[in-house]
Design a protein around this motif. Structure first.
Motif, short mmCIF file in Angstrom:
data_model
loop_
_atom_site.label_atom_id
_atom_site.label_comp_id
_atom_site.label_asym_id
_atom_site.label_seq_id
_atom_site.Cartn_x
_atom_site.Cartn_y
_atom_site.Cartn_z
N VAL A 196 -19.55 -24.11 -119.40
CA VAL A 196 -18.32 -24.95 -119.23
C VAL A 196 -18.38 -26.14 -119.80
CG1 VAL A 196 -16.46 -25.62 -117.70
CG2 VAL A 196 -17.76 -23.44 -117.31
N ALA A 197 -19.40 -26.95 -119.72
CA ALA A 197 -19.65 -28.39 -120.09
C ALA A 197 -19.77 -28.24 -121.77
CB ALA A 197 -20.88 -28.91 -119.71
N ASP A 198 -20.51 -27.21 -122.21
CA ASP A 198 -20.52 -27.24 -123.63
C ASP A 198 -19.00 -26.94 -124.34
OD1 ASP A 198 -21.66 -27.37 -126.03
OD2 ASP A 198 -22.43 -25.41 -125.97
N VAL A 199 -18.31 -26.20 -123.69
CA VAL A 199 -16.92 -26.00 -124.02
C VAL A 199 -16.24 -27.03 -123.98
CG1 VAL A 199 -14.75 -24.81 -123.68
CG2 VAL A 199 -17.00 -23.40 -123.52
N LEU A 200 -16.31 -27.96 -122.88
CA LEU A 200 -15.36 -29.13 -122.66
C LEU A 200 -15.70 -30.07 -123.81
CD1 LEU A 200 -15.05 -29.26 -118.68
CD2 LEU A 200 -13.44 -28.42 -120.50
N ALA A 204 -13.08 -31.69 -126.48
CA ALA A 204 -12.81 -32.97 -126.38
C ALA A 204 -13.01 -33.73 -127.93
CB ALA A 204 -13.56 -33.74 -125.49
N ILE A 205 -13.98 -33.16 -128.58
CA ILE A 205 -14.28 -33.60 -130.06
C ILE A 205 -12.98 -33.09 -130.87
CG2 ILE A 205 -15.36 -33.19 -132.09
CD1 ILE A 205 -17.97 -33.23 -130.21
N ALA A 206 -12.59 -31.76 -130.78
CA ALA A 206 -11.45 -31.07 -131.44
C ALA A 206 -10.26 -32.07 -131.13
CB ALA A 206 -11.16 -29.71 -131.05
N VAL A 207 -9.96 -32.32 -130.14
CA VAL A 207 -8.70 -33.27 -129.84
C VAL A 207 -8.88 -34.57 -130.41
CG1 VAL A 207 -7.36 -34.31 -127.89
CG2 VAL A 207 -8.11 -32.16 -127.61
N ALA A 208 -9.91 -35.31 -130.37
CA ALA A 208 -10.09 -36.56 -130.78
C ALA A 208 -9.89 -36.47 -132.41
CB ALA A 208 -11.67 -37.01 -130.39
N TRP A 209 -10.68 -35.48 -133.05
CA TRP A 209 -10.79 -35.09 -134.41
C TRP A 209 -9.21 -35.03 -135.01
CZ3 TRP A 209 -9.16 -31.86 -138.30
CH2 TRP A 209 -9.49 -32.36 -139.65
N LEU A 282 -16.67 -31.89 -140.36
CA LEU A 282 -15.83 -32.76 -139.44
C LEU A 282 -16.02 -34.26 -139.77
CD1 LEU A 282 -16.59 -31.06 -136.20
CD2 LEU A 282 -14.38 -30.87 -137.34
N GLY A 283 -17.26 -34.83 -140.25
CA GLY A 283 -17.38 -36.19 -140.39
C GLY A 283 -16.70 -36.48 -141.93
N GLU A 284 -16.89 -35.72 -142.62
CA GLU A 284 -15.91 -36.04 -144.14
C GLU A 284 -14.60 -35.97 -143.97
OE1 GLU A 284 -15.52 -33.62 -148.59
OE2 GLU A 284 -17.06 -32.85 -147.05
N GLY A 285 -14.05 -34.86 -143.03
CA GLY A 285 -12.75 -34.88 -142.67
C GLY A 285 -12.17 -36.10 -142.14
#
Length: 309
Positions: A196-200, A204-209, A282-285
């Motif tokens: 669950v922690a890995d998914v969260l 969170a990274i997806a929302v920030a990106w 993700l970094g390039e984007g």
């Protein structure tokens, strides 16, 4: 005997000629609260956010019903989920039927192609062009609010919309995925089980990106909004840019142009569904989005500080 008239001012209260009374600037925190409150009181904003929350639910139910209808007749690929995708992985929409983790990210990636950018464009159009057309901008300038501060307040309002929309899509998708696949359905596209922690933290990274990406779109929309009094011009311009970028991305002869197109980086979100996660795309984007953000905000600032009225 002389008497002083009733309208005469005491000497201490007299204002020297040529000196204007001091007008204090409105506190930035109060301006931000007022802007956010006004944004979320607009019926169209609430309607669009409701639609964004419903789309992951519709997608999850549709994929689940489709996979149940196919049953054993579906062609078996890696992981038994359908035809194998790149790298020996099942396609993302096939994985959605069995993974509660894939649905929120898949929904976010799909909506970032069109609907989420249009949501931010609508907020940007209302922020400057909409208030200019209704005469509400004059009240901001009489507050008094410097035009640079005004742009910051409007940009923060667009940022709040981008963050709220992205978080809403991911939350709705995760809840739907957990209802359809259960708590045991936290599986990556590579077939590994995730905690669950890995998914969260991946979500969170997806929302920030996604927020950074949408804010880049919002910055360009603010630059257009500062140049017109018609909010629909902003929405149509962003829609046209997205359509043209999508067409250009399909032309292989223009591969040299693809790194400069903002929608090129949307597909990088699929790296968060894999195990291990690759942050190169993700970094390039994110860097590409920050470049668009800087250019858009610079153009918006240049326009709003030089525009009459």
């Amino acid at each position: 005997m002389t008497t002083q008239g009733p309208m005469a001012l005491p000497e201490a209260d007299a204002v020297p000629s040529g000196v204007l009374p001091d007008r204090r600037r409105a506190p930035i925190t109060r301006l931000l609260r007022a802007e956010v409150r006004w944004i979320f009181r607009r019926p169209r904003t609430l309607a669009v956010l409701g639609l964004l929350a419903a789309l992951p639910v519709i997608t999850g139910v549709a994929v689940d019903l489709t996979m149940d209808g196919q049953g054993a007749s579906a062609p078996a690929g890696p992981g038994g989920g359908g035809p194998g995708g790149p790298g020996g992985e099942p396609p993302i929409f096939v994985t959605m039927a069995t993974s509660a983790f894939v649905l929120p990210l898949g929904s976010l990636m799909t909506l970032l192609m069109l609907l989420l950018p249009l949501t931010v464009a609508m907020a940007s159009g209302d922020a400057l062009a909409g208030e200019q057309s209704h005469g509400a901008m004059r009240g901001w300038l009489l507050a008094p609010v410097a035009r640079g501060r005004l742009l910051v307040v409007k940009a923060v309002g667009v940022l709040v919309v981008a963050l709220a929309a992205s978080a809403l899509v991911v939350t709705s998708g995760l809840v739907t995925g957990l209802v359809l696949a259960g708590t045991d359905g936290l599986v990556s596209m590579s077939g590994t089980e995730l905690s669950v922690a890995d998914v969260l933290w991946r979500l969170a990274i997806a929302v920030a990106w996604a927020t950074v990406y949408l804010m880049a779109v919002g910055a360009v929309a603010l630059a257009i909004s500062a140049s017109t009094e018609h909010p629909m011009v902003v929405v149509v311009s962003v829609l046209g840019g997205l359509i043209v970028s999508g067409v250009l991305m399909q032309i292989s002869a223009l591969d040299w142009l693809h790194p400069y197109l903002l929608p090129t980086s949307v597909t990088s979100l699929v790296d968060l569904i894999r195990d291990p996660v690759s942050f190169d795309g993700l970094g390039e984007g994110a860097f590409r989005a920050l470049c668009y953000l800087a250019i858009g905000m610079s153009l918006a600032y240049a326009r709003i500080t030089t525009r009459d009225g």
